[in-house]
Design a protein around this motif. Structure first.
Motif, PDB file in Angstrom:
ATOM      1  N   ALA A  47       0.849  -1.195   0.000  1.00  0.00           N
ATOM      2  CA  ALA A  47       0.000   0.000   0.000  1.00  0.00           C
ATOM      3  C   ALA A  47       0.884   1.244   0.000  1.00  0.00           C
ATOM      4  O   ALA A  47       1.765   1.388   0.849  1.00  0.00           O
ATOM      5  CB  ALA A  47      -0.914  -0.003   1.223  1.00  0.00           C
ATOM      6  N   SER A  48       0.661   2.125  -0.965  1.00  0.00           N
ATOM      7  CA  SER A  48       1.517   3.299  -1.137  1.00  0.00           C
ATOM      8  C   SER A  48       0.761   4.610  -1.036  1.00  0.00           C
ATOM      9  O   SER A  48       1.372   5.678  -1.102  1.00  0.00           O
ATOM     10  CB  SER A  48       2.238   3.219  -2.491  1.00  0.00           C
ATOM     11  OG  SER A  48       1.311   3.060  -3.549  1.00  0.00           O
ATOM     12  N   MET A  49      -0.562   4.552  -0.903  1.00  0.00           N
ATOM     13  CA  MET A  49      -1.369   5.762  -0.742  1.00  0.00           C
ATOM     14  C   MET A  49      -2.644   5.386   0.001  1.00  0.00           C
ATOM     15  O   MET A  49      -3.086   4.235  -0.049  1.00  0.00           O
ATOM     16  CB  MET A  49      -1.697   6.397  -2.097  1.00  0.00           C
ATOM     17  CG  MET A  49      -2.495   5.524  -3.033  1.00  0.00           C
ATOM     18  SD  MET A  49      -2.919   6.360  -4.597  1.00  0.00           S
ATOM     19  CE  MET A  49      -4.185   7.514  -4.029  1.00  0.00           C
ATOM     20  N   PRO A  50      -3.242   6.323   0.726  1.00  0.00           N
ATOM     21  CA  PRO A  50      -4.416   5.981   1.535  1.00  0.00           C
ATOM     22  C   PRO A  50      -5.692   5.903   0.707  1.00  0.00           C
ATOM     23  O   PRO A  50      -5.853   6.589  -0.293  1.00  0.00           O
ATOM     24  CB  PRO A  50      -4.492   7.136   2.535  1.00  0.00           C
ATOM     25  CG  PRO A  50      -3.900   8.298   1.797  1.00  0.00           C
ATOM     26  CD  PRO A  50      -2.820   7.725   0.928  1.00  0.00           C
ATOM     27  N   PHE A  51      -6.581   5.035   1.153  1.00  0.00           N
ATOM     28  CA  PHE A  51      -7.937   4.949   0.633  1.00  0.00           C
ATOM     29  C   PHE A  51      -8.890   4.899   1.820  1.00  0.00           C
ATOM     30  O   PHE A  51      -8.476   4.616   2.938  1.00  0.00           O
ATOM     31  CB  PHE A  51      -8.137   3.692  -0.230  1.00  0.00           C
ATOM     32  CG  PHE A  51      -7.441   3.741  -1.556  1.00  0.00           C
ATOM     33  CD1 PHE A  51      -8.109   4.174  -2.689  1.00  0.00           C
ATOM     34  CD2 PHE A  51      -6.113   3.360  -1.674  1.00  0.00           C
ATOM     35  CE1 PHE A  51      -7.468   4.223  -3.913  1.00  0.00           C
ATOM     36  CE2 PHE A  51      -5.461   3.412  -2.894  1.00  0.00           C
ATOM     37  CZ  PHE A  51      -6.139   3.840  -4.019  1.00  0.00           C
ATOM     38  N   ARG A  52     -10.146   5.152   1.566  1.00  0.00           N
ATOM     39  CA  ARG A  52     -11.122   4.945   2.626  1.00  0.00           C
ATOM     40  C   ARG A  52     -11.291   3.441   2.845  1.00  0.00           C
ATOM     41  O   ARG A  52     -11.381   2.668   1.897  1.00  0.00           O
ATOM     42  CB  ARG A  52     -12.466   5.570   2.261  1.00  0.00           C
ATOM     43  CG  ARG A  52     -12.451   7.089   2.199  1.00  0.00           C
ATOM     44  CD  ARG A  52     -13.845   7.667   2.005  1.00  0.00           C
ATOM     45  NE  ARG A  52     -13.786   9.134   1.941  1.00  0.00           N
ATOM     46  CZ  ARG A  52     -13.760   9.827   0.800  1.00  0.00           C
ATOM     47  NH1 ARG A  52     -13.812   9.188  -0.360  1.00  0.00           N
ATOM     48  NH2 ARG A  52     -13.690  11.148   0.822  1.00  0.00           N
ATOM     49  N   GLY A  53     -11.312   3.043   4.082  1.00  0.00           N
ATOM     50  CA  GLY A  53     -11.677   1.671   4.375  1.00  0.00           C
ATOM     51  C   GLY A  53     -10.558   0.670   4.259  1.00  0.00           C
ATOM     52  O   GLY A  53      -9.424   0.919   4.650  1.00  0.00           O
ATOM     53  N   VAL A  54     -10.865  -0.466   3.613  1.00  0.00           N
ATOM     54  CA  VAL A  54     -10.077  -1.686   3.740  1.00  0.00           C
ATOM     55  C   VAL A  54      -9.084  -1.875   2.595  1.00  0.00           C
ATOM     56  O   VAL A  54      -8.853  -2.971   2.137  1.00  0.00           O
ATOM     57  CB  VAL A  54     -11.035  -2.905   3.832  1.00  0.00           C
ATOM     58  CG1 VAL A  54     -11.827  -3.079   2.556  1.00  0.00           C
ATOM     59  CG2 VAL A  54     -10.309  -4.175   4.212  1.00  0.00           C
ATOM     60  N   MET A  55      -8.488  -0.812   2.110  1.00  0.00           N
ATOM     61  CA  MET A  55      -7.613  -0.917   0.946  1.00  0.00           C
ATOM     62  C   MET A  55      -6.149  -1.131   1.316  1.00  0.00           C
ATOM     63  O   MET A  55      -5.280  -1.057   0.468  1.00  0.00           O
ATOM     64  CB  MET A  55      -7.742   0.341   0.081  1.00  0.00           C
ATOM     65  CG  MET A  55      -9.132   0.533  -0.468  1.00  0.00           C
ATOM     66  SD  MET A  55      -9.553  -0.691  -1.719  1.00  0.00           S
ATOM     67  CE  MET A  55      -9.344   0.252  -3.194  1.00  0.00           C
ATOM     68  N   GLY A  56      -5.840  -1.368   2.577  1.00  0.00           N
ATOM     69  CA  GLY A  56      -4.459  -1.636   2.960  1.00  0.00           C
ATOM     70  C   GLY A  56      -3.896  -0.555   3.857  1.00  0.00           C
ATOM     71  O   GLY A  56      -4.191   0.630   3.681  1.00  0.00           O
ATOM     72  N   LEU A  57      -3.114  -0.979   4.828  1.00  0.00           N
ATOM     73  CA  LEU A  57      -2.464  -0.053   5.747  1.00  0.00           C
ATOM     74  C   LEU A  57      -1.070   0.276   5.216  1.00  0.00           C
ATOM     75  O   LEU A  57      -0.330  -0.620   4.809  1.00  0.00           O
ATOM     76  CB  LEU A  57      -2.372  -0.659   7.147  1.00  0.00           C
ATOM     77  CG  LEU A  57      -3.712  -1.017   7.798  1.00  0.00           C
ATOM     78  CD1 LEU A  57      -3.487  -1.693   9.149  1.00  0.00           C
ATOM     79  CD2 LEU A  57      -4.570   0.230   7.960  1.00  0.00           C
ATOM     80  N   ILE A  58      -0.718   1.548   5.245  1.00  0.00           N
ATOM     81  CA  ILE A  58       0.570   1.989   4.711  1.00  0.00           C
ATOM     82  C   ILE A  58       1.658   1.820   5.756  1.00  0.00           C
ATOM     83  O   ILE A  58       1.503   2.270   6.900  1.00  0.00           O
ATOM     84  CB  ILE A  58       0.492   3.459   4.258  1.00  0.00           C
ATOM     85  CG1 ILE A  58      -0.526   3.604   3.124  1.00  0.00           C
ATOM     86  CG2 ILE A  58       1.858   3.967   3.802  1.00  0.00           C
ATOM     87  CD1 ILE A  58      -0.795   5.036   2.728  1.00  0.00           C
TER      88      ILE A  58
END
Length: 391
Positions: A47-58
């Protein structure tokens, strides 16, 4: 001096991208507008950028190390400068992608290739430009991978040496054909390798007999443009959406519980809450300020924007710039979200309407006509009369 960087990741925030471009510009004694930082959009990277919810922790420590590694690599380039010549060509490579928004529409199968060679013909670098989502491996793969763009670059290096990079095209509505043939998420590493060989074969065909140019005019131009956004849903529509998302969350908690569905519903509730709060305080934007970036290398134009561009956006740009070789790339200098074509906006669906709920920089989707605004901005950069540098 001009610097083009591609990163095997899903995307970067515009903030991190701007910081990296400024760091690179200082090293190269140039301007940030002369640095383009693109991503291949592989879904199999950390994960390289934030998303809302469950898209991965940076992992912030990893991201900082990766950023430093990019800058460190660029810092070695000035001492490696040497006389070179440029070749460019295009061909078609069919059977890789299809239009996931509307399968009745064609997917672009154009492969554009640039080769930088020493004056005696040795390959220094190869740039591959193609448009298909780098999601061959799908969610069942739990290994970090550059997906098929990495396989294509590896195949070219195995044949010709030097460095090979993949510049992702306008693939917002283009998925790998393996999904349509075998089902979503069914791709394998063998599929990636096969696509890589197809693109390497295409690169050889595109460059066969292409003239080598030892002296070209270089120019770069970046401009910020106002991209129109949709108005918010009506109050009754917002209430219905929030009720639907809450029902999905509750259903996901029932035995057998589905943690992913629960987290997805929670993310959508987060979007609905953010939208309501922005409306309540009168801070819902009607436009998004975004930067387009254009490099000109003789008769070659590389134009980038921080969106998941739909394929017809690239076609419009290529048609307007013909007979010049035009490479339209998304995921450039950041990523805000999707930019659909007008026909796709009228059709609706994920990329055109609901995808904005995942992207933190968006509360409403890009409006109809945003595609033409971006095309016009990139064309303006292509024709901008900046001070050229001869190399």
């Amino acid at each position: 001096r001009y610097c083009l960087v591609t990163v095997d990741s899903l995307g970067l925030t515009t903030g991190l991208s701007d910081t990296l471009r400024q760091r690179i510009a200082r090293i190269l004694c140039t301007s940030a507008s002369a640095v383009m930082l693109c991503c291949t959009h592989t879904h199999s990277a950390p994960a390289s950028m934030p998303f809302r919810g469950v898209m991965g922790l940076i992992d912030e420590a990893w991201l900082a190390r990766t950023s430093d590694a990019i800058v460190a690599l660029v810092s070695t380039l000035p001492e490696r400068l040497a006389p070179a010549q440029l070749a460019g060509g295009t061909t078609t490579v069919a059977g890789i992608g299809y239009n996931r928004q509307d399968p009745s529409r064609s997917a672009s199968d154009a492969l554009r290739v640039l080769a930088v060679e020493s004056l005696d013909g040795a390959r220094i670098a190869t740039l591959l430009h193609y448009a298909t989502h780098a999601v061959v491996l799908g969610p069942r793969n739990l290994q970090f991978s550059a997906d098929f763009p990495g396989a294509a670059a590896h195949a070219v290096v195995q044949r010709h040496g030097g460095v090979a990079i993949y510049l992702q095209g306008a693939c917002g509505d283009i998925d790998p054909l393996v999904y349509r043939e075998r089902g979503w998420g069914t791709g394998t590493f063998d599929d990636c390798a096969g696509i890589g060989e197809q693109l390497a074969d295409g690169a050889d065909a595109a460059l066969a007999g292409a003239p080598r140019t030892p002296a070209i005019t270089l120019a770069a131009h970046a401009r910020e443009t106002a991209i129109p956004l949709d108005p918010p849903p009506r109050p009754d529509e917002r209430a219905a959406l929030a009720h639907e998302f809450e029902a999905q969350r509750v259903a996901a908690l029932q035995p057998p519980a589905n943690r992913v569905d629960e987290l997805c519903a929670t993310a959508m509730l987060q979007w609905a809450d953010e939208l309501s709060r922005a409306l309540a305080c009168g801070r819902l934007p009607s436009e998004l300020r975004a930067e387009t970036s254009v490099f000109r290398l003789g008769d070659v134009v590389i134009a980038g924007a921080p969106f998941e561009l739909y394929s017809d956006i690239a076609r419009s740009l290529e048609h307007a710039l013909a007979p010049r070789l035009a490479l339209c790339t998304g995921y450039a200098n950041g990523l805000y979200g999707y930019c659909p074509s007008r026909w796709a906006k009228e059709q609706g669906g994920y990329g055109a309407d609901s995808s904005c709920r995942w992207f933190p920089a968006l509360l409403t989707p890009l409006a109809a006509g945003a595609d033409q605004v971006l095309v016009d901005a990139m064309l303006s950069g292509a024709y901008h009369q900046s001070q050229p540098t001869i190399s």
